[in-house]
Design an enzyme around this catalytic site. Structure first.
Site, PDB file in Angstrom:
ATOM      1  N   ASP A  42       0.812  -1.213   0.000  1.00  0.00           N
ATOM      2  CA  ASP A  42       0.000   0.000   0.000  1.00  0.00           C
ATOM      3  C   ASP A  42       0.849   1.267   0.000  1.00  0.00           C
ATOM      4  O   ASP A  42       1.807   1.390   0.753  1.00  0.00           O
ATOM      5  CB  ASP A  42      -0.913   0.005   1.232  1.00  0.00           C
ATOM      6  CG  ASP A  42      -2.100   0.922   1.085  1.00  0.00           C
ATOM      7  OD1 ASP A  42      -1.901   2.141   1.066  1.00  0.00           O
ATOM      8  OD2 ASP A  42      -3.232   0.418   0.978  1.00  0.00           O
ATOM      9  N   SER A  82      -7.073   4.635  -1.066  1.00  0.00           N
ATOM     10  CA  SER A  82      -6.940   3.180  -1.000  1.00  0.00           C
ATOM     11  C   SER A  82      -8.274   2.466  -1.187  1.00  0.00           C
ATOM     12  O   SER A  82      -8.306   1.330  -1.674  1.00  0.00           O
ATOM     13  CB  SER A  82      -6.322   2.761   0.334  1.00  0.00           C
ATOM     14  OG  SER A  82      -4.971   3.153   0.405  1.00  0.00           O
ATOM     15  N   THR A 135      -7.983  -1.588   2.069  1.00  0.00           N
ATOM     16  CA  THR A 135      -7.625  -2.564   1.042  1.00  0.00           C
ATOM     17  C   THR A 135      -8.180  -3.951   1.326  1.00  0.00           C
ATOM     18  O   THR A 135      -8.863  -4.526   0.470  1.00  0.00           O
ATOM     19  CB  THR A 135      -6.100  -2.604   0.851  1.00  0.00           C
ATOM     20  OG1 THR A 135      -5.637  -1.279   0.542  1.00  0.00           O
ATOM     21  CG2 THR A 135      -5.728  -3.533  -0.280  1.00  0.00           C
ATOM     22  N   GLU A 276      -1.735  -7.898   2.044  1.00  0.00           N
ATOM     23  CA  GLU A 276      -1.392  -6.475   1.995  1.00  0.00           C
ATOM     24  C   GLU A 276      -0.285  -6.145   2.989  1.00  0.00           C
ATOM     25  O   GLU A 276      -0.409  -6.410   4.188  1.00  0.00           O
ATOM     26  CB  GLU A 276      -2.595  -5.586   2.318  1.00  0.00           C
ATOM     27  CG  GLU A 276      -2.245  -4.116   2.117  1.00  0.00           C
ATOM     28  CD  GLU A 276      -3.234  -3.135   2.726  1.00  0.00           C
ATOM     29  OE1 GLU A 276      -3.367  -2.030   2.176  1.00  0.00           O
ATOM     30  OE2 GLU A 276      -3.867  -3.468   3.755  1.00  0.00           O
ATOM     31  N   ASP A 281       2.376   2.748   3.397  1.00  0.00           N
ATOM     32  CA  ASP A 281       1.492   3.904   3.264  1.00  0.00           C
ATOM     33  C   ASP A 281       1.437   4.723   4.549  1.00  0.00           C
ATOM     34  O   ASP A 281       1.488   5.952   4.517  1.00  0.00           O
ATOM     35  CB  ASP A 281       0.100   3.405   2.892  1.00  0.00           C
ATOM     36  CG  ASP A 281      -0.910   4.520   2.711  1.00  0.00           C
ATOM     37  OD1 ASP A 281      -0.857   5.189   1.667  1.00  0.00           O
ATOM     38  OD2 ASP A 281      -1.749   4.726   3.621  1.00  0.00           O
ATOM     39  N   HIS A 285       2.718   8.592   4.891  1.00  0.00           N
ATOM     40  CA  HIS A 285       1.902   9.717   5.363  1.00  0.00           C
ATOM     41  C   HIS A 285       2.647  10.526   6.423  1.00  0.00           C
ATOM     42  O   HIS A 285       2.457  11.742   6.537  1.00  0.00           O
ATOM     43  CB  HIS A 285       0.575   9.222   5.935  1.00  0.00           C
ATOM     44  CG  HIS A 285      -0.472   8.938   4.902  1.00  0.00           C
ATOM     45  ND1 HIS A 285      -0.943   9.886   4.023  1.00  0.00           N
ATOM     46  CD2 HIS A 285      -1.144   7.790   4.610  1.00  0.00           C
ATOM     47  CE1 HIS A 285      -1.868   9.356   3.239  1.00  0.00           C
ATOM     48  NE2 HIS A 285      -2.004   8.079   3.570  1.00  0.00           N
ATOM     49  N   ASP A 323      -1.106   0.038  -4.704  1.00  0.00           N
ATOM     50  CA  ASP A 323      -2.381   0.606  -5.139  1.00  0.00           C
ATOM     51  C   ASP A 323      -2.254   2.056  -5.592  1.00  0.00           C
ATOM     52  O   ASP A 323      -3.057   2.542  -6.379  1.00  0.00           O
ATOM     53  CB  ASP A 323      -3.435   0.481  -4.036  1.00  0.00           C
ATOM     54  CG  ASP A 323      -2.985   1.036  -2.691  1.00  0.00           C
ATOM     55  OD1 ASP A 323      -1.799   1.390  -2.552  1.00  0.00           O
ATOM     56  OD2 ASP A 323      -3.819   1.097  -1.764  1.00  0.00           O
ATOM     57  N   HIS A 324      -1.227   2.753  -5.095  1.00  0.00           N
ATOM     58  CA  HIS A 324      -1.003   4.157  -5.450  1.00  0.00           C
ATOM     59  C   HIS A 324       0.311   4.605  -4.824  1.00  0.00           C
ATOM     60  O   HIS A 324       0.841   3.954  -3.922  1.00  0.00           O
ATOM     61  CB  HIS A 324      -2.138   5.052  -4.934  1.00  0.00           C
ATOM     62  CG  HIS A 324      -2.400   4.890  -3.464  1.00  0.00           C
ATOM     63  ND1 HIS A 324      -1.576   5.424  -2.492  1.00  0.00           N
ATOM     64  CD2 HIS A 324      -3.369   4.229  -2.791  1.00  0.00           C
ATOM     65  CE1 HIS A 324      -2.033   5.110  -1.303  1.00  0.00           C
ATOM     66  NE2 HIS A 324      -3.123   4.374  -1.449  1.00  0.00           N
ATOM     67  N   HIS A 423      -1.347  11.200  -0.900  1.00  0.00           N
ATOM     68  CA  HIS A 423      -1.115  10.269  -2.001  1.00  0.00           C
ATOM     69  C   HIS A 423      -0.638  11.001  -3.252  1.00  0.00           C
ATOM     70  O   HIS A 423      -0.796  12.218  -3.373  1.00  0.00           O
ATOM     71  CB  HIS A 423      -2.403   9.508  -2.327  1.00  0.00           C
ATOM     72  CG  HIS A 423      -2.850   8.587  -1.239  1.00  0.00           C
ATOM     73  ND1 HIS A 423      -4.000   7.826  -1.321  1.00  0.00           N
ATOM     74  CD2 HIS A 423      -2.306   8.300  -0.029  1.00  0.00           C
ATOM     75  CE1 HIS A 423      -4.135   7.109  -0.222  1.00  0.00           C
ATOM     76  NE2 HIS A 423      -3.123   7.392   0.582  1.00  0.00           N
TER      77      HIS A 423
END
Length: 538
Positions: A42, A82, A135, A276, A281, A285, A323-324, A423
């Protein structure tokens, strides 16, 4: 020559007879078991993969299976969240931010995991976040708001997956009756729990089909055919760099992946497993490069477990992707505008290697009076601070502010740049291995189609393409009186009546009551946006 001809004729006849016998006689080979292991890292951009490889000092498992790229935008934005990204990869439909397992119009769409279960495959999810997080939720539930952890968790309980491993125990429990409160009536500490009063740990334990575990030792204990639910933390699991010292009872992502594969590999038809690595992620952040590296390397070890199985098995498709992007991390920043030509990799790596913990792991050891601030900074690799640098840390008003100052200084020392705490919208790497694997630059919505096709079913045609029905519309067209009973507003029910027949569909469950008698359904009932969605076969 005359004697050879009759022999040839007999051989040919026997061969034709062998192929003409029905399969029940044992002459037809069973179709090979097929497995899919879908792995999501993620919120990960390409620079942190490069940085993690340098930190490790050798190739990643991911490097061996690089196959292309994936476009990540959502149904409404060039930069996805997400929920929308997970739903696209689970259902094959672009959707809106915060939507879980829903199309852009807010209707539930069957996921590739659900379709695999309905097709007879074993199914499982593994995550280092709460399993109710966006997710894993996108593959196992259907809500309009990704923060509806209670509804997500309840749907997961009634989805009857074979393996669920991760965090999120808090959202399986009802509110404690004896919660300690302050004089003003507020809870003294944050109490995360279910709002509907249901105890789903008890639900999981009540049947004989699930083994419920809370420590990593439980992964190695099993009874044949038994399902497994591992809830190793109230919320998220620890960052991998912190885990050994701070949370030794928690398993690694690789250990959970290996255990899940071990359980699911018993399935006669095969399995679908979603894994996952959730917290790249989370660290991104925070702009914490140490935390990001921790979780990339943790994920890569889990990929190694999947590949080890797939290489031996021969019928397993492994797909790994993010995912990004997140944070806009760059190797190089404003300080290297004119010096980037003379920056050896050690200038990026050595400051990071001084950290024993992630920023969260380091600050978790901070005393209330901050008397051990220097030790905390050292635990994050920040030594030799100038007076100005130390004062910035000392004057931070909250732990969050302190963490922000710490990661900024670490980024500066490591010649790293960050463009955002949110993101980013770039294409991401696609990694794939095994029969039927995808390749090239593809849309994220193509991934579930590829996986479904390999497993022998379709998501965009046939029975799975329009699985969920609007319960009100469906039963009214058949002459039923229909209402949504909200007397218990935390546990609403769709109620339909005709003559002396009453059907009651409780939200998030996989059954309904016909005149008080429970009847099993193939899917969970979904109540979202004021509508009740069900699957019904006449």
């Amino acid at each position: 020559m005359k004697t050879i001809q009759p022999i040839l004729i007999v051989i040919i006849l026997l061969s034709l007879l062998a192929f003409s016998f029905p399969g029940s006689c044992g002459f037809a080979a069973n179709p090979p078991r097929k497995n899919v292991i879908f792995m999501i890292m993620d919120g990960t951009n390409s620079d942190i993969v490069t940085l993690s490889r340098w930190y490790k000092g050798s190739a990643l498992n991911l490097d061996k299976i690089l196959a292309g790229g994936v476009r990540t935008y959502s149904g409404e934005s060039a930069i996805t969240d997400s929920a929308a990204a997970g739903s696209a990869m689970a259902t094959g439909r672009k959707t809106r931010a915060d939507y879980i397992g829903m199309n852009a119009k807010g209707k539930p769409v069957l996921t590739v995991l659900e379709a695999a279960r309905l097709s007879g495959y074993g199914t499982g999810i593994v995550a280092t976040s709460p399993v109710q997080h966006a997710t894993p939720a996108a593959f196992t539930s259907h809500v309009l708001n990704r923060d509806d952890f209670g509804d997500i968790g309840e749907q997961q309980v009634y989805q009857e997956l074979d393996v669920i491993l991760g965090g999120g125990a808090a959202w399986l429990k009802p509110k404690p009756k004896n919660a300690v409160k302050n004089d003003d009536g507020m809870l003294k500490t944050k109490q995360i729990s279910r709002e509907d009063g249901e105890n789903h740990i008890a639900t999981i334990k009540s049947g004989s089909s699930y083994s419920f575990i809370t420590k990593k030792e439980g992964l190695s204990k099993r009874n044949s055919g038994e399902r497994l639910w591992g809830a190793f933390a109230e919320e998220d699991l620890a960052y991998d760099f912190d885990r050994k010292a701070l949370k030794p009872d928690e398993p690694t992502l690789a250990e959970m992946t290996r255990a899940a594969i071990g359980r699911l590999s018993d399935k006669d038809k095969g399995f679908f497993l979603m894994v996952e690595g959730s917290k790249v992620d989370w660290a991104a952040h925070k702009n914490d490069p140490v935390g990001m590296i921790s979780e990339v390397l943790s994920f890569d070890q889990a990929v190694g477990e999947a590949l080890k199985f797939a290489e031996k098995d021969g019928n397993t498709m492994v797909i790994a992707v993010t995912d990004h992007g997140n944070s806009g991390l760059t190797l190089g920043n404003a300080d290297t505008d004119k010096t980037y030509k003379s920056q050896p990799r050690e200038n990026f790596i050595e400051p990071l290697k001084k950290a024993k913990y992630t920023v969260k792991g380091a600050t978790s050891q901070l005393k209330k009076d901050r008397s051990n601030l220097k030790e905390v900074l050292k635990a994050y690799g920040l030594t030799g601070l100038s007076k100005k640098e130390y004062c910035l840390m000392d004057e931070a008003k909250s732990v969050g502010d302190l963490e922000n100052e710490m990661v900024k200084l670490m980024a500066k020392r490591s010649n790293l740049g960050f463009s955002t705490h949110g993101h980013t919208g770039e294409d991401v790497f696609l990694y794939a291995y095994g029969p039927g694997k995808p390749a090239g630059l593809i849309e994220n919505t193509e991934l579930p189609q590829v996986m479904a096709g390999y497993l022998g079913f379709a998501l965009d045609s046939g029975p799975f393409s329009d699985w969920y029905l609007d319960g009100k519309e469906f039963f009214r067209e058949r002459g039923y009186r229909v209402l949504i009973d909200k007397r218990d507003n935390k546990n609403p029910e769709l109620v339909v009546t005709r003559g002396d027949e009453e059907l009651r569909f409780p939200e998030n469950k996989n059954f309904y009551f016909r005149n008080g008698e429970a009847v099993k359904l193939k899917s969970v009932n979904v109540h979202s946006g004021g509508r009740f969605y069900i699957h019904w076969e006449e």
